[in-house]
Write a protein that holds these residues in place. Sequence first.
Motif, mmCIF file in Angstrom:
data_model
loop_
_atom_site.group_PDB
_atom_site.id
_atom_site.type_symbol
_atom_site.label_atom_id
_atom_site.label_comp_id
_atom_site.label_asym_id
_atom_site.label_seq_id
_atom_site.Cartn_x
_atom_site.Cartn_y
_atom_site.Cartn_z
ATOM 1 N N SER A 53 0.855 -1.187 0.000
ATOM 2 C CA SER A 53 0.000 0.000 0.000
ATOM 3 C C SER A 53 0.893 1.240 0.000
ATOM 4 O O SER A 53 1.768 1.386 0.861
ATOM 5 C CB SER A 53 -0.912 0.002 1.232
ATOM 6 O OG SER A 53 -1.721 1.162 1.250
ATOM 7 N N SER A 113 -6.625 -2.132 -5.116
ATOM 8 C CA SER A 113 -7.617 -1.127 -4.729
ATOM 9 C C SER A 113 -6.965 0.247 -4.784
ATOM 10 O O SER A 113 -5.740 0.369 -4.712
ATOM 11 C CB SER A 113 -8.171 -1.392 -3.325
ATOM 12 O OG SER A 113 -7.152 -1.233 -2.353
ATOM 13 N N ALA A 114 -7.796 1.248 -4.907
ATOM 14 C CA ALA A 114 -7.280 2.621 -4.957
ATOM 15 C C ALA A 114 -8.330 3.559 -4.386
ATOM 16 O O ALA A 114 -9.535 3.337 -4.541
ATOM 17 C CB ALA A 114 -6.936 3.019 -6.389
ATOM 18 N N SER A 115 -7.860 4.586 -3.706
ATOM 19 C CA SER A 115 -8.776 5.592 -3.169
ATOM 20 C C SER A 115 -8.147 6.970 -3.324
ATOM 21 O O SER A 115 -6.942 7.139 -3.131
ATOM 22 C CB SER A 115 -9.095 5.324 -1.696
ATOM 23 O OG SER A 115 -7.926 5.418 -0.905
ATOM 24 N N GLN A 116 -8.982 7.901 -3.692
ATOM 25 C CA GLN A 116 -8.523 9.279 -3.875
ATOM 26 C C GLN A 116 -8.858 10.087 -2.638
ATOM 27 O O GLN A 116 -9.991 10.095 -2.174
ATOM 28 C CB GLN A 116 -9.202 9.899 -5.092
ATOM 29 C CG GLN A 116 -8.882 11.371 -5.301
ATOM 30 C CD GLN A 116 -9.836 12.018 -6.276
ATOM 31 O OE1 GLN A 116 -10.089 11.496 -7.346
ATOM 32 N NE2 GLN A 116 -10.388 13.163 -5.890
ATOM 33 N N GLY A 117 -7.862 10.764 -2.086
ATOM 34 C CA GLY A 117 -8.092 11.601 -0.922
ATOM 35 C C GLY A 117 -8.788 12.896 -1.296
ATOM 36 O O GLY A 117 -9.023 13.191 -2.470
ATOM 37 N N SER A 139 -3.343 10.248 -3.125
ATOM 38 C CA SER A 139 -4.033 9.030 -3.548
ATOM 39 C C SER A 139 -3.383 7.830 -2.866
ATOM 40 O O SER A 139 -2.154 7.760 -2.755
ATOM 41 C CB SER A 139 -3.966 8.860 -5.069
ATOM 42 O OG SER A 139 -4.705 9.876 -5.714
ATOM 43 N N THR A 140 -4.200 6.898 -2.408
ATOM 44 C CA THR A 140 -3.713 5.662 -1.790
ATOM 45 C C THR A 140 -4.014 4.497 -2.723
ATOM 46 O O THR A 140 -5.160 4.311 -3.136
ATOM 47 C CB THR A 140 -4.390 5.426 -0.427
ATOM 48 O OG1 THR A 140 -4.157 6.558 0.418
ATOM 49 C CG2 THR A 140 -3.831 4.178 0.240
ATOM 50 N N THR A 144 -1.236 9.365 -8.828
ATOM 51 C CA THR A 144 -1.208 7.924 -9.114
ATOM 52 C C THR A 144 0.161 7.505 -9.638
ATOM 53 O O THR A 144 0.684 6.445 -9.275
ATOM 54 C CB THR A 144 -2.300 7.574 -10.144
ATOM 55 O OG1 THR A 144 -3.572 8.018 -9.652
ATOM 56 C CG2 THR A 144 -2.354 6.076 -10.379
ATOM 57 N N LYS A 152 1.225 5.676 -1.001
ATOM 58 C CA LYS A 152 0.526 6.948 -1.184
ATOM 59 C C LYS A 152 1.285 7.789 -2.201
ATOM 60 O O LYS A 152 2.514 7.788 -2.220
ATOM 61 C CB LYS A 152 0.411 7.707 0.141
ATOM 62 C CG LYS A 152 -0.458 7.008 1.176
ATOM 63 C CD LYS A 152 -0.579 7.842 2.436
ATOM 64 C CE LYS A 152 -1.386 7.115 3.506
ATOM 65 N NZ LYS A 152 -2.788 6.921 3.089
#
Length: 233
Positions: free
Chosen positions: A37, A200-204, A225-226, A177, A39
């Motif tokens: 994981s 998986s990906a998540s945008q802050g 982004s994580t 990214t 960032k």
Amino acid sequence: MKSHILTVAAIIIGAAMLSYALFSSVKYFKSYDRVVSVKGLAEVEVTANRVIWPLSFKEIGNDLASLYSSINAKNKIIKDYLVASGLEESEISVSAPQIIDMSAERYQSQPATYRYNITSVLTVTSEKVDIVRGLISSQSDLLQKGIALSTGDYQYVTQFLYTKLNDIKPAMIEEATRNARASAEKFAKDSDSKLGKIKSASQGQFSISDRDANSPHVKVVRVVSTVEYLLRD
């Protein structure tokens, strides 16, 4: 008896094969469950494209009618000055005067010298940020016209805004990214692994803040982004 022995042997062999299959599947599952994981940060400096500038001044006295006349006259002087400096009348609004009757103050320990304390506020809302910044720096021009603007009042703080976030969002997400992937690739290399697909990906949240206390018109936009990547041996 012989048949019984063969049955037991078959059961033992079957159990051994099942155990091996389960062990292999667990190893296979675990190898594909290894993730990293990371960032990725994207940051850019932008200039505010809108400004809200409140101009306030006070009038004190005992005759309410004359105070209103003075306020209206000074409001006109300020508006004319702003328009002559390059702003549009539609960018200037005048609020109703705020009146304090000092004789009605409950906690007044001594009689007030003047009965009325009136505050008038004009607000400039404009995208002509450079013009407004110049006017803020030259408030002494109004002082020469007999108008002393109030300063240091927390109610009337100049705001510099950046409202074009949607224009830069795609490029910033792409950069965040890309930076996340660079970190993941380095981790994979250091651990003798190969980088797999994104799990998986998540945008802050995007944040907009002043670059520093002395340059409130310069903003810093940030997003983190994580991303989780699968690792391969």
